[in-house]
Each structure stands twice: as structure tokens, then as C-alpha cells.
Design a protein around this motif. Structure first.
Motif, PDB file in Angstrom:
ATOM      1  N   GLY A  74       0.782  -1.227   0.000  1.00 29.26           N
ATOM      2  CA  GLY A  74       0.000   0.000   0.000  1.00 29.26           C
ATOM      3  C   GLY A  74       0.808   1.268   0.000  1.00 29.26           C
ATOM      4  N   ASP A 327      -0.247  -4.737  -3.777  1.00 26.08           N
ATOM      5  CA  ASP A 327      -0.822  -3.432  -4.058  1.00 26.08           C
ATOM      6  C   ASP A 327       0.169  -2.462  -4.680  1.00 26.08           C
ATOM      7  OD1 ASP A 327      -3.304  -4.161  -3.083  1.00 26.08           O
ATOM      8  OD2 ASP A 327      -2.783  -3.632  -1.034  1.00 26.08           O
ATOM      9  N   SER A 337       2.090   2.851  -6.026  1.00 29.34           N
ATOM     10  CA  SER A 337       1.161   2.339  -5.029  1.00 29.34           C
ATOM     11  C   SER A 337      -0.266   2.487  -5.541  1.00 29.34           C
ATOM     12  CB  SER A 337       1.320   3.098  -3.703  1.00 29.34           C
ATOM     13  OG  SER A 337       0.232   2.830  -2.842  1.00 29.34           O
ATOM     14  N   THR A 339      -2.902   1.843  -3.921  1.00 35.70           N
ATOM     15  CA  THR A 339      -3.689   2.424  -2.830  1.00 35.70           C
ATOM     16  C   THR A 339      -3.618   3.948  -2.865  1.00 35.70           C
ATOM     17  OG1 THR A 339      -3.255   0.488  -1.450  1.00 35.70           O
ATOM     18  CG2 THR A 339      -4.017   2.467  -0.329  1.00 35.70           C
ATOM     19  N   ASP A 343      -6.736   6.411  -3.659  1.00 36.56           N
ATOM     20  CA  ASP A 343      -7.158   7.397  -2.665  1.00 36.56           C
ATOM     21  C   ASP A 343      -7.277   8.794  -3.269  1.00 36.56           C
ATOM     22  OD1 ASP A 343      -5.388   6.018   0.247  1.00 36.56           O
ATOM     23  OD2 ASP A 343      -7.278   5.482  -0.726  1.00 36.56           O
TER      24      ASP A 343
END
Length: 464
Positions: A74, A327, A337, A339, A343
Motif C-alpha cells: 500500500g 498493491d 502504489s 492504494t 485514494d
């Protein structure tokens, strides 16, 4: 904290939080007027060596530096590099036959372990000269090598591919480079590099910044990351174990133990954590540290480092990198990443759900970013806004180059996205009936993906 003028804007955004944590910020710029960023301290600093008493408490187990890495779990986190590990990185360069009369040329970012620990520390250890360039340039690469009498170059796989794709020149073998040191060279690019640019020894290595296992190939076996010997197993106990990519889980036997793969079969690389092969984890984050550890692997109570990489050992004991799980994916020499990208995308007001993953493109190393987006009810995909938003919030290598609209993004019973399915389906409009888009830099927006555009990407007519 000491920074260059180029990074002032980045630091200004977080100055309030830095002040709250009593962090002093200094800059190499006597014209900077930003409050809370100082320069006077640097101007009056002594040029004399620091007293030994300041580092009398430092041991080989003391932290030397923190290097941020996305790894495979992540968001970026700070890997702890001790003084002993820094020495190990530096010593590695000497094992690749780098000497004090060598000139090492590196265009890699110094916030990466390859650029800083291998390039700079390795150069200091060997007593060699290092030539730094702020940014990699295909057109200037060999000119720089000639100008500075470079004998050793550092690379990542994509750099070699760029050099091989450049127009041929009559003087491209006119240089003193004898050694290329790096990782991620594809076999076809490796062969082309040698054929075009002369008798250069390629020393390919493998290793994670925070990992306790690594290999290097200094015998010229094309495509391999190294050769495994009895001594390798003795000093660095590792295994390749069965991993179910579809379930994203280790395969265990009836006793709950991992299963070692046969030679010629890809498996997840794991390395035993011992006092001699420690895994120090990430600063201030025990949760992420634990995620990189595997317990009860072959017997009750044993502990292993999870590399997150699939490797393969052939019948001659050469080891090869096959793929990366988890990830993160690697594109243009950078770990991305998923993640972090997801986001950032989820903040857009027309996005309800987003799943970010990497897909392969023929002729390119690693995987390129793609995003499956589920829109908010009644909203349309604002492709121009998406493009401008990415330009502002992410580096170019992390942009999802392909976007796929989905009415609903499927998840597992534990609310994990079916990334394996999405990855396999890729970006072919013939097999995907949902709307597909491609990031067009010239038009500064995402354009609809049709079969003609797809073919142009696959054949390399469209540059990525």
C-alpha cells in the motif's frame, strides 16, 4: 531538514505541521523569504570536521537513513536502513569489480536505494568518482559518458530500453563504458543493448530496499538476477513457495505449511528472518511491518520476510524475476502504489468507487496504470477534469493511462476488488464492452479507446 530551492514549494505546504513537530527547515538559497525557512544557519556553519563525540554512540545497528518505499503493502512507508546495511549496499558494488579509477555515471533519483546506497555509497566505498545528472536524457547519455570518461553506468530496465529505441548513431560505440550495474533488464533489451553499444558487462541484481534477501548476476547470464550456490542458501536462507495469484494467497498443505515449488516453476520469494538476516521493517508502523512477515511457514514458530515477488529458479540454479504481487506495480522504473492512486482519485466528486491496477503492454517493462471507475449515480466521467486533476496530484509515471467505466466494481466477500480478473482483461476494446479511455497527452484529456488506437499502442506507434 535541509532542502534545495527546487523543493521549496513542496515543503511550504506542510510547514505548519513541521513547526508543530519542532522541525527546523533550512534551504540552500540566500534569497528565500519564506517565513520559517532559514538560511543564516547554513551560511555561518563551520567548515571543520564534526567532533567524534557527536557519533560516539553510533553502532552498526543504529539507523543510517530512512528510505521511503511503496513495497507491496500500500502507501509509502519509511524503510529502516542501518549502518551495517548501508555498508552491505556499498560492499556489493565492490563485488561487481568497481575500482578506485572508475567513473560511475548515474541519473537515478537519490531518494531511491539504487541511486543513493548503491551509486553514492558504493562509489565512496570503492574510492571511485561519481558523475550525477539531474534527469535521464536519451540524447545526452552517451555524450555525457564520452565527456566525463565514464566507465560504469547505473541503469534500470526502462533506461536500457530507451537507449535501444533511440535512433542509431555512428559513434554510439565510441565510449569507455565497460560495466552496466542495475536491475530490471528484459532479456530482449539486454541482448539488443550489447549488440548495439559494445562489449559491456551487465551486472544485474535483485533486492528490495527493506528486504533481507538479494541476488546479483556478474557472469553475464542474460535475463537472470543471479546464480544460487550452497553458500547463498547458507548465508541467506530463502525459498520459492507456491502462490495462488487468483486468490492472492499462499498455497498451504494439509498441515498448514507452505509448499516449495519445483525448479522451472514460479513461486513467491520468501527469506528466513534471523539475527544474521534481519528484517527491520518500517519506522513507526508495526502494522505494515507485520504484513511483510510470514509465520509458521514450514514449522511452528518460524518467521519469514515476504518479498512480494514471484521468482523462478532454473535447472542450472539461475534465478529470474517473473512478476510482482500485491498493491503495487512497477512502471518506468518507479514503484506505483495502487492504494495511493486510488485514494487520490476517490476525491473526485463524480467517482463513487475506484480500483487501480497495472496491466502489461507488449514491448514494455513492468505494468502500466489502469483504473476501473464506478461513477456516482447520474454523473458522467469528466475526462478533461480527470486529466488536469492527475497532472496536479500525481507524478506522470503514476497516472492511470487507461480508464474503464464500470456500472459496479465487483468485490470479494471481504470487500477486496477482483484485481486479477481486471488485470487479465486488460484494455482491449474487442473483449471489454464497457467504455474505455486512453490518456492522450497532446489533447490533454482521455479519449475513447477504439480498435485502431489499441492496435497503435500494441505495435508501439503510440508512445507510452
Amino acid at each position: 531538514m535541509v532542502l534545495e530551492i527546487d523543493l521549496r514549494c513542496s515543503v511550504e505546504d506542510v510547514l505548519p505541521s513541521l513547526r508543530e513537530n519542532n522541525i527546523t527547515v533550512l534551504i540552500f538559497d540566500d534569497k528565500c523569504t519564506t517565513e520559517s525557512i532559514g538560511n543564516d544557519e547554513i551560511q555561518v556553519a563551520s567548515d571543520q570536521p564534526l567532533p567524534l563525540s557527536l557519533r560516539s554512540h553510533v553502532t552498526f545497528d543504529s539507523p543510517f537513513i530512512y528510505i521511503y518505499t511503496s513495497g507491496t503493502t500500500g502507501l509509502p512507508k519509511a524503510a529502516i536502513i542501518t549502518h551495517s546495511r548501508a555498508h552491505l549496499f556499498a560492499f556489493f558494488v565492490a563485488t561487481c569489480d568497481v575500482y578506485s579509477n572508475d567513473v560511475i555515471y548515474t541519473t537515478l533519483p537519490l531518494y531511491h536505494s539504487a541511486g543513493s546506497m548503491v551509486g553514492i555509497c558504493g562509489c565512496i566505498y570503492a574510492g571511485a568518482t561519481v558523475v550525477l545528472r539531474r534527469k535521464f536524457s536519451v540524447s545526452q547519455f552517451w555524450d555525457d559518458c564520452r565527456q566525463y570518461d565514464v566507465t560504469v553506468i547505473q541503469y534500470i530496465g526502462e533506461m536500457l530500453r530507451y537507449l535501444c529505441n533511440a535512433p542509431k548513431k555512428s559513434n554510439e560505440r565510441d565510449h569507455k563504458v565497460r560495466l552496466a550495474l542495475g536491475n530490471g533488464a528484459r532479456p530482449d533489451v539486454w541482448k539488443e543493448f550489447l549488440n548495439r553499444f559494445g562489449n559491456i558487462q551487465v551486472c544485474e541484481f535483485y533486492g528490495a530496499t527493506e528486504g533481507n534477501v538479494g541476488f546479483f548476476n556478474n557472469v553475464g547470464k542474460i535475463g537472470s538476477s543471479g546464480r544460487i550456490s550452497v553458500f547463498t542458501r547458507m548465508f541467506m536462507p530463502f525459498h520459492l513457495v507456491k502462490y495462488d495469484v487468483d486468490r492472492e494467497a499462499l498455497v498451504r498443505d494439509a498441515n498448514g505449511h507452505c509448499i516449495e515449488v519445483a525448479k522451472g516453476e514460479p513461486g513467491l520469494l520468501i527469506a528466513k528472518i534471523t539475527p544474521k538476516t534481519p528484517f527491520l521493517g518500517y519506522a513507526g508502523n508495526s502494522v505494515l511491518t507485520n504484513q511483510k512477515q510470514l509465520r509458521d511457514v514450514f514449522c511452528k514458530g518460524d518467521l519469514y520476510f515476504n518479498s512480494g515477488d514471484l521468482m523462478m529458479l532454473d535447472h542450472d540454479n539461475f534465478i529470474y524475476f517473473k512478476d510482482r504481487i500485491g498493491d503495487a506495480f512497477r512502471w518506468k522504473g518507479e514503484n506505483v502504489s495502487t492504494t495511493e492512486v486510488a485514494d487520490i482519485l476517490s476525491v473526485l466528486d463524480f467517482v463513487q468507487e475506484v480500483c487501480v491496477y497495472g496491466v502489461t503492454v507488449p514491448g514494455h517493462e513492468g505494468r502500466i496504470g489502469m483504473a476501473a471507475i464506478q461513477l456516482q449515480s447520474g454523473r458522467d466521467l469528466d475526462r478533461s477534469q480527470l486529466y488536469e486533476y492527475l497532472r496536479t496530484h500525481l507524478p506522470s509515471y503514476a497516472w492511470p493511462r487507461f480508464v474503464r467505466e464500470q456500472k459496479q466494481i465487483e468485490t470479494t466477500g471481504t470487500f477486496k476488488y477482483h484485481k486479477v480478473t481486471l488485470t487479465k482483461e486488460g484494455f482491449n476494446p474487442m473483449t471489454i464492452q464497457e467504455p474505455l479511455y486512453f490518456l492522450d497527452d497532446q489533447k490533454r484529456t482521455y479519449v475513447p479507446m477504439d480498435q485502431q488506437l489499441y492496435n497503435s499502442i500494441i505495435t508501439g506507434q503510440v508512445k507510452l
